[in-house]
Scaffold this active site. Structure first.
Site, PDB file in Angstrom:
ATOM      1  N   GLU A  93      98.159  29.189  41.433  1.00 32.19           N
ATOM      2  CA  GLU A  93      97.016  28.406  40.932  1.00 32.19           C
ATOM      3  C   GLU A  93      96.296  27.686  42.057  1.00 32.19           C
ATOM      4  O   GLU A  93      96.930  27.078  42.917  1.00 32.19           O
ATOM      5  CB  GLU A  93      97.536  27.380  39.900  1.00 32.19           C
ATOM      6  CG  GLU A  93      96.691  27.303  38.663  1.00 32.19           C
ATOM      7  CD  GLU A  93      96.562  28.661  37.974  1.00 32.19           C
ATOM      8  OE1 GLU A  93      95.527  29.324  38.167  1.00 32.19           O
ATOM      9  OE2 GLU A  93      97.480  29.052  37.254  1.00 32.19           O
ATOM     10  N   HIS A  94      94.973  27.755  42.030  1.00 28.93           N
ATOM     11  CA  HIS A  94      94.113  27.061  43.008  1.00 28.93           C
ATOM     12  C   HIS A  94      94.382  27.507  44.440  1.00 28.93           C
ATOM     13  O   HIS A  94      94.276  26.709  45.368  1.00 28.93           O
ATOM     14  CB  HIS A  94      94.294  25.535  42.911  1.00 28.93           C
ATOM     15  CG  HIS A  94      93.647  24.932  41.701  1.00 28.93           C
ATOM     16  ND1 HIS A  94      92.290  24.665  41.624  1.00 28.93           N
ATOM     17  CD2 HIS A  94      94.155  24.556  40.513  1.00 28.93           C
ATOM     18  CE1 HIS A  94      92.017  24.136  40.442  1.00 28.93           C
ATOM     19  NE2 HIS A  94      93.122  24.075  39.740  1.00 28.93           N
ATOM     20  N   ASP A 139      89.394  35.583  39.116  1.00 34.33           N
ATOM     21  CA  ASP A 139      89.039  35.871  37.717  1.00 34.33           C
ATOM     22  C   ASP A 139      88.223  37.152  37.612  1.00 34.33           C
ATOM     23  O   ASP A 139      88.463  38.002  36.744  1.00 34.33           O
ATOM     24  CB  ASP A 139      88.237  34.706  37.132  1.00 34.33           C
ATOM     25  CG  ASP A 139      88.994  33.384  37.227  1.00 34.33           C
ATOM     26  OD1 ASP A 139      90.200  33.427  37.526  1.00 34.33           O
ATOM     27  OD2 ASP A 139      88.382  32.324  37.021  1.00 34.33           O
ATOM     28  N   LYS A 169      84.669  23.913  34.108  1.00 32.55           N
ATOM     29  CA  LYS A 169      84.680  23.765  35.570  1.00 32.55           C
ATOM     30  C   LYS A 169      83.314  23.391  36.145  1.00 32.55           C
ATOM     31  O   LYS A 169      83.211  22.578  37.050  1.00 32.55           O
ATOM     32  CB  LYS A 169      85.107  25.088  36.229  1.00 32.55           C
ATOM     33  CG  LYS A 169      86.580  25.326  36.209  1.00 32.55           C
ATOM     34  CD  LYS A 169      86.975  26.481  37.119  1.00 32.55           C
ATOM     35  CE  LYS A 169      86.296  27.779  36.756  1.00 32.55           C
ATOM     36  NZ  LYS A 169      87.092  28.963  37.124  1.00 32.55           N
TER      37      LYS A 169
END
Length: 444
Positions: A35-36, A176, A220
């Site tokens: 993640e991130h 994504d 976001k």
């Protein structure tokens, strides 16, 4: 896509009084671990899910793009093909679609676009961390390519759609869009960047993955949390580079710094301990260390919606990124070697990932933490937030034989006690399998 008339097909006919020429679909995704870290240059491990965004499309020489949505709360929108503009102060659904259109137009250097009528339908819950916005951008990119009768590779489509989401102000890393195009049914993917490539990751037999939405929405583009983390990682890169005597001005990503130093992730974690302090850094300290003015910080390093930020937790963010990058590689190694205790090992990596997201990257929220705890008590071997966080979904790995009691317990303890959650439960709690990637279907 089903062969009978799906809702978007009927809605298209009802709206435009004609038949669609083709359909395009792009799936959402669930990130298993990593993640991130995509925007820091590190590999991630997502899979596509069955939920997707679909567009029914006809093409004309009308010089306008007409957009409608089967969900009434998303209003119709019409724009001249010569007047595409995206308002990043106001991230409406149609602007995400226009990001995809504009990205493909610019990539192909098209002086003009075909006129289009589109009816968009989706089964990915919005602002849930399952990438509904990126799937919409990818779907729009695919629609534009097909409407203009061009052909691009999946990798080119993924890279173009990753860049063009920045038109709406999100400085993501490309996970994504990459999984939306490169996914294949039945397998998760290790996605690596620069150059973009995807490798199959076979998940262990006997484990089921369950998505549970905490029912807190997170957009976001509408908040600065996400871009603040991107900027903190950028500043951490520069501060560490400066401390090691490198040309810090050209380094933007923590991953690039590791490449430059030619050391392991474990050694990067040691450097973070040695060179950064846990107390937040002020603007003054950053400017003084890098030898730049406050104006240079604002212009060259901060992004448009992080100009107000005053404190930067560089140590915590860098520790998360290097630790999480190592967990992704460990996760893939366990899947590849499939030891007898693979499920337990993967569960432990997921749990450590969530702790790091919660404590070091601070991208969780109380509801996500509560839901993760309930999932673990209900029989998951691993549970963590998935997606950007600050709301949205958890992913849990559950041994197959425990799945029924797991779902029952999570329903009773998280969804049933709260009227709003209870109403959303049907689309909020579900078992998922790795789905296929984005595709075009021609109307027969």
């Amino acid at each position: 896509l089903p062969s009978h008339n799906p809702p978007h097909h009927q809605a298209f006919h009802g709206k435009y009084g004609q038949e669609p020429l083709f359909f395009a679909c792009a799936p959402g995704r669930m990130n298993l671990i990593g993640e991130h870290i995509d925007y820091c240059g590190y590999a991630v491990l997502p899979m596509a899910i069955e939920q997707n965004i679909v567009a029914a499309v006809s093409v004309s020489d009308s010089k306008t793009i007409q957009l409608a949505n089967t969900e009434p709360k998303y209003k119709d929108f019409s724009v001249s093909v010569d007047g595409l503009s995206i308002d990043r102060e106001n991230p409406q659904w149609h602007y995400y679609f226009l990001c995809g259109v504009r990205g493909i137009q610019e990539h192909l250097s098209l002086s003009s676009l075909a006129g289009m009528c589109c009816m968009v339908d989706g089964t990915i819950p919005a602002s849930s961390g399952l990438s509904s916005s990126s799937a919409l951008v990818c779907c729009a990119g695919l629609v534009t390519m097909e409407a203009c009768q061009k052909a691009l590779s999946k990798v080119t489509l993924a890279e173009t759609c990753a860049k063009c989401e920045r038109y709406i102000g999100t400085e993501g890393g490309g996970m994504d869009q990459s999984i939306s195009f490169l996914a294949e049914e039945g397998t998760a993917k290790l996605i690596e960047f620069n150059p973009l490539r995807a490798t199959d990751v076979r998940l262990p037999d006997g484990a089921v993955f369950v998505i549970a939405n905490c029912c807190v929405e997170m957009n976001k583009a509408a908040s600065s949390h996400f871009n603040t983390r991107v900027v903190e990682c950028r500043i951490a890169t520069k501060m560490l580079a400066k401390a090691r005597g490198l040309d810090w001005s050209r380094l933007l990503k923590l991953g690039d710094l590791q490449k430059e130093l030619q050391v392991s992730l474990e050694q990067m974690l040691e450097l973070v301990e040695e060179l950064l302090h846990p107390e937040p850094y002020s603007r003054e300290e950053i400017c003084k260390t890098l030898g730049i003015s406050a104006e240079q910080l604002c212009e060259d390093i901060l992004s448009a919606n992080t100009q107000h930020a005053t404190d930067f937790k560089l140590y915590q963010r860098a520790r998360h990124v290097y630790g999480e990058a190592a967990r992704v590689l460990q996760f893939k190694a366990v899947c590849d070697s499939s030891p007898a205790d693979a499920v337990a090992q993967l569960g432990d990596l997921m749990n450590r990932s969530h702790a790091s997201c919660r404590d070091l990257y601070e991208c969780s929220c109380p509801e996500l933490d509560q839901l993760v705890d309930i999932c673990l008590q209900a029989g998951a071997v691993g549970s963590r937030l998935t997606g950007a966080g600050w709301g949205g979904c958890t992913v849990s790995m559950v041994p197959g034989e425990r799945i029924d009691s797991f779902l029952q317990t999570v329903r009773e303890h998280y969804y049933a006690p709260d009227a709003r959650r209870s109403a959303l439960e049907k689309q909020s709690l579900f078992v998922t399998r790795p789905g296929g990637g984005a595709a075009i279907f021609i109307e027969e």
